[in-house]
Scaffold this motif. Sequence first.
Motif, PDB file in Angstrom:
ATOM      1  N   VAL A 183       0.833  -1.204   0.000  1.00 39.72           N
ATOM      2  CA  VAL A 183       0.000   0.000   0.000  1.00 39.72           C
ATOM      3  C   VAL A 183       0.864   1.249   0.000  1.00 39.72           C
ATOM      4  CG1 VAL A 183      -1.667   1.332   1.347  1.00 39.72           C
ATOM      5  CG2 VAL A 183      -1.991  -1.141   1.049  1.00 39.72           C
ATOM      6  N   ASP A 184       1.875   1.281   0.846  1.00 38.87           N
ATOM      7  CA  ASP A 184       2.700   2.484   0.949  1.00 38.87           C
ATOM      8  C   ASP A 184       3.554   2.719  -0.290  1.00 38.87           C
ATOM      9  OD1 ASP A 184       1.761   3.334   3.392  1.00 38.87           O
ATOM     10  OD2 ASP A 184       3.238   2.218   4.540  1.00 38.87           O
ATOM     11  N   ASP A 185       4.106   1.662  -0.859  1.00 42.59           N
ATOM     12  CA  ASP A 185       4.900   1.850  -2.077  1.00 42.59           C
ATOM     13  C   ASP A 185       4.047   2.456  -3.184  1.00 42.59           C
ATOM     14  OD1 ASP A 185       7.273   0.950  -1.004  1.00 42.59           O
ATOM     15  OD2 ASP A 185       7.063  -1.101  -1.760  1.00 42.59           O
ATOM     16  N   ALA A 186       2.785   2.039  -3.268  1.00 45.49           N
ATOM     17  CA  ALA A 186       1.901   2.580  -4.303  1.00 45.49           C
ATOM     18  C   ALA A 186       1.495   4.013  -3.991  1.00 45.49           C
ATOM     19  CB  ALA A 186       0.661   1.697  -4.440  1.00 45.49           C
ATOM     20  N   LEU A 187       1.065   4.275  -2.753  1.00 47.55           N
ATOM     21  CA  LEU A 187       0.602   5.613  -2.399  1.00 47.55           C
ATOM     22  C   LEU A 187       1.730   6.643  -2.443  1.00 47.55           C
ATOM     23  CD1 LEU A 187      -1.902   4.903   0.538  1.00 47.55           C
ATOM     24  CD2 LEU A 187      -2.422   5.478  -1.842  1.00 47.55           C
ATOM     25  N   GLN A 188       2.952   6.195  -2.191  1.00 45.84           N
ATOM     26  CA  GLN A 188       4.093   7.113  -2.234  1.00 45.84           C
ATOM     27  C   GLN A 188       4.710   7.203  -3.625  1.00 45.84           C
ATOM     28  OE1 GLN A 188       6.404   5.530   1.277  1.00 45.84           O
ATOM     29  NE2 GLN A 188       6.217   7.642   1.930  1.00 45.84           N
ATOM     30  N   GLY A 189       4.168   6.494  -4.579  1.00 42.19           N
ATOM     31  CA  GLY A 189       4.666   6.587  -5.944  1.00 42.19           C
ATOM     32  C   GLY A 189       6.049   6.016  -6.141  1.00 42.19           C
ATOM     33  N   MET A 190       6.384   4.945  -5.423  1.00 39.85           N
ATOM     34  CA  MET A 190       7.712   4.350  -5.565  1.00 39.85           C
ATOM     35  C   MET A 190       7.836   3.658  -6.921  1.00 39.85           C
ATOM     36  SD  MET A 190       9.513   5.107  -3.012  1.00 39.85           S
ATOM     37  CE  MET A 190       8.936   6.304  -1.792  1.00 39.85           C
ATOM     38  N   THR A 191       8.895   3.967  -7.621  1.00 42.33           N
ATOM     39  CA  THR A 191       9.151   3.331  -8.910  1.00 42.33           C
ATOM     40  C   THR A 191      10.182   2.219  -8.794  1.00 42.33           C
ATOM     41  OG1 THR A 191      10.950   4.847  -9.508  1.00 42.33           O
ATOM     42  CG2 THR A 191       8.698   5.520 -10.083  1.00 42.33           C
ATOM     43  N   ASP A 192      11.043   2.296  -7.786  1.00 40.15           N
ATOM     44  CA  ASP A 192      12.158   1.360  -7.649  1.00 40.15           C
ATOM     45  C   ASP A 192      12.350   0.975  -6.191  1.00 40.15           C
ATOM     46  OD1 ASP A 192      13.993   1.268 -10.384  1.00 40.15           O
ATOM     47  OD2 ASP A 192      12.770   3.089 -10.189  1.00 40.15           O
ATOM     48  N   ILE A 193      12.363  -0.332  -5.925  1.00 46.21           N
ATOM     49  CA  ILE A 193      12.561  -0.841  -4.577  1.00 46.21           C
ATOM     50  C   ILE A 193      13.933  -1.501  -4.513  1.00 46.21           C
ATOM     51  CG2 ILE A 193      11.640  -2.301  -2.752  1.00 46.21           C
ATOM     52  CD1 ILE A 193       9.783   0.017  -3.723  1.00 46.21           C
ATOM     53  N   VAL A 194      14.814  -0.928  -3.711  1.00 51.58           N
ATOM     54  CA  VAL A 194      16.160  -1.471  -3.510  1.00 51.58           C
ATOM     55  C   VAL A 194      16.263  -1.880  -2.047  1.00 51.58           C
ATOM     56  CG1 VAL A 194      18.633  -0.985  -3.566  1.00 51.58           C
ATOM     57  CG2 VAL A 194      17.122   0.005  -5.310  1.00 51.58           C
ATOM     58  N   ARG A 195      16.595  -3.148  -1.803  1.00 51.21           N
ATOM     59  CA  ARG A 195      16.665  -3.659  -0.437  1.00 51.21           C
ATOM     60  C   ARG A 195      17.531  -4.904  -0.425  1.00 51.21           C
ATOM     61  NH1 ARG A 195      10.193  -5.181  -0.351  1.00 51.21           N
ATOM     62  NH2 ARG A 195      10.259  -6.814  -1.945  1.00 51.21           N
ATOM     63  N   GLY A 196      17.644  -5.545   0.741  1.00 52.03           N
ATOM     64  CA  GLY A 196      18.523  -6.684   0.888  1.00 52.03           C
ATOM     65  C   GLY A 196      17.973  -7.970   0.305  1.00 52.03           C
ATOM     66  N   HIS A 197      18.883  -8.883   0.007  1.00 53.68           N
ATOM     67  CA  HIS A 197      18.535 -10.164  -0.596  1.00 53.68           C
ATOM     68  C   HIS A 197      17.611 -10.994   0.297  1.00 53.68           C
ATOM     69  CE1 HIS A 197      19.113 -14.175  -2.374  1.00 53.68           C
ATOM     70  NE2 HIS A 197      19.539 -13.559  -3.458  1.00 53.68           N
ATOM     71  N   ASP A 198      17.613 -10.743   1.597  1.00 55.92           N
ATOM     72  CA  ASP A 198      16.758 -11.509   2.500  1.00 55.92           C
ATOM     73  C   ASP A 198      15.272 -11.264   2.242  1.00 55.92           C
ATOM     74  OD1 ASP A 198      17.368  -8.909   3.408  1.00 55.92           O
ATOM     75  OD2 ASP A 198      16.729  -9.391   5.434  1.00 55.92           O
ATOM     76  N   LEU A 199      14.936 -10.196   1.525  1.00 62.71           N
ATOM     77  CA  LEU A 199      13.541  -9.893   1.209  1.00 62.71           C
ATOM     78  C   LEU A 199      13.163 -10.306  -0.216  1.00 62.71           C
ATOM     79  CD1 LEU A 199      13.225  -6.432   2.972  1.00 62.71           C
ATOM     80  CD2 LEU A 199      12.074  -8.557   3.616  1.00 62.71           C
ATOM     81  N   LEU A 200      14.087 -10.974  -0.910  1.00 61.74           N
ATOM     82  CA  LEU A 200      13.808 -11.355  -2.299  1.00 61.74           C
ATOM     83  C   LEU A 200      12.597 -12.266  -2.393  1.00 61.74           C
ATOM     84  CD1 LEU A 200      14.733 -11.314  -5.284  1.00 61.74           C
ATOM     85  CD2 LEU A 200      16.184 -13.288  -4.757  1.00 61.74           C
TER      86      LEU A 200
END
Length: 300
Positions: A183-200
């Motif tokens: 929900v937050d990624d969409a409402l905040q208009g995120m185009t790119d998610i960069v994070r650690g491999h543990d969340l793949l």
Amino acid sequence: MSLSPIYRGRFAPSPTGPLHFGSLYAAFGSWLLARNAGGEWWIRIEDLDPPREIEGMADRQLQTLLAFGLESDAPVVRQSERGSQYRAALDRLLTDGLAFTCTCSRSDLAATGGIHRACVAAVPADAGDGRQPAIRLRVPDGSTVAFVDGLQGEVTQDVAAEVGDFVLHRADGYWAYQLAVVVDDALQGMTDIVRGHDLLDSTPRQILLQRALGLPTPRYLHLPLVTDADGRKLSKSSADLPVDPDDPLPALRVAWRMLGQDPDALSQTGNVTALLRAGTEAFDPQKLPRAATVSLQRTT
């Protein structure tokens, strides 16, 4: 919500402890990728699990990031203040028959390895005995999700078989990470998610949920997970030491090297501002390591 630029990324720490090196590595990597793309970098506090959180830790993390020159390009959002947005999304899923209540406990699902494909609890969700049910996403058989990660390549997961009907709202009354982040990624208009491999392996679930809610799917890039010399994740290791906000340059230089970048590019920088400026100019995304993990000891 403003119109999204070509690139908008974010860093989203949980206030369960001081910022350690693995978190700094992920934050710095996501910041560099955003700056390299000429985009924005936002911070969001993922404070959804009060029993695990430490009072005042979110502010301490933000102060640490600021000491390292990593400042949000927009006001910081705290997920604990966004329950109405999550409730609206959950109500849509319930109304559309895409989510359902469930009283199955972990012990109830032990025989299936925790994978929910049908309710097996002795007490049904509508028994009226006061038991608080969880709410799960209904994952149809054959729900296979495939996507191309910006660093790890093609990823495919049969969400039904490998994960099952996953929780959106917990039985203890708290919002589940998967719903809140989508929900937050969409409402905040995120185009790119960069994070650690543990969340793949969470990403296919999130893509499935985005589709159920009719939300856009951003691009994903999962950086290698930082481990200690024994291969353990830093958050579970004796190497899990807080980074020092009073002396940020050494940790930034180590993180830079662990991101596969040329150490000489930062050798003449004597303060955080100069280091970040030089890093922005010299950063090459093609040099990012494509492994699942990277050892802290090998670069120190």
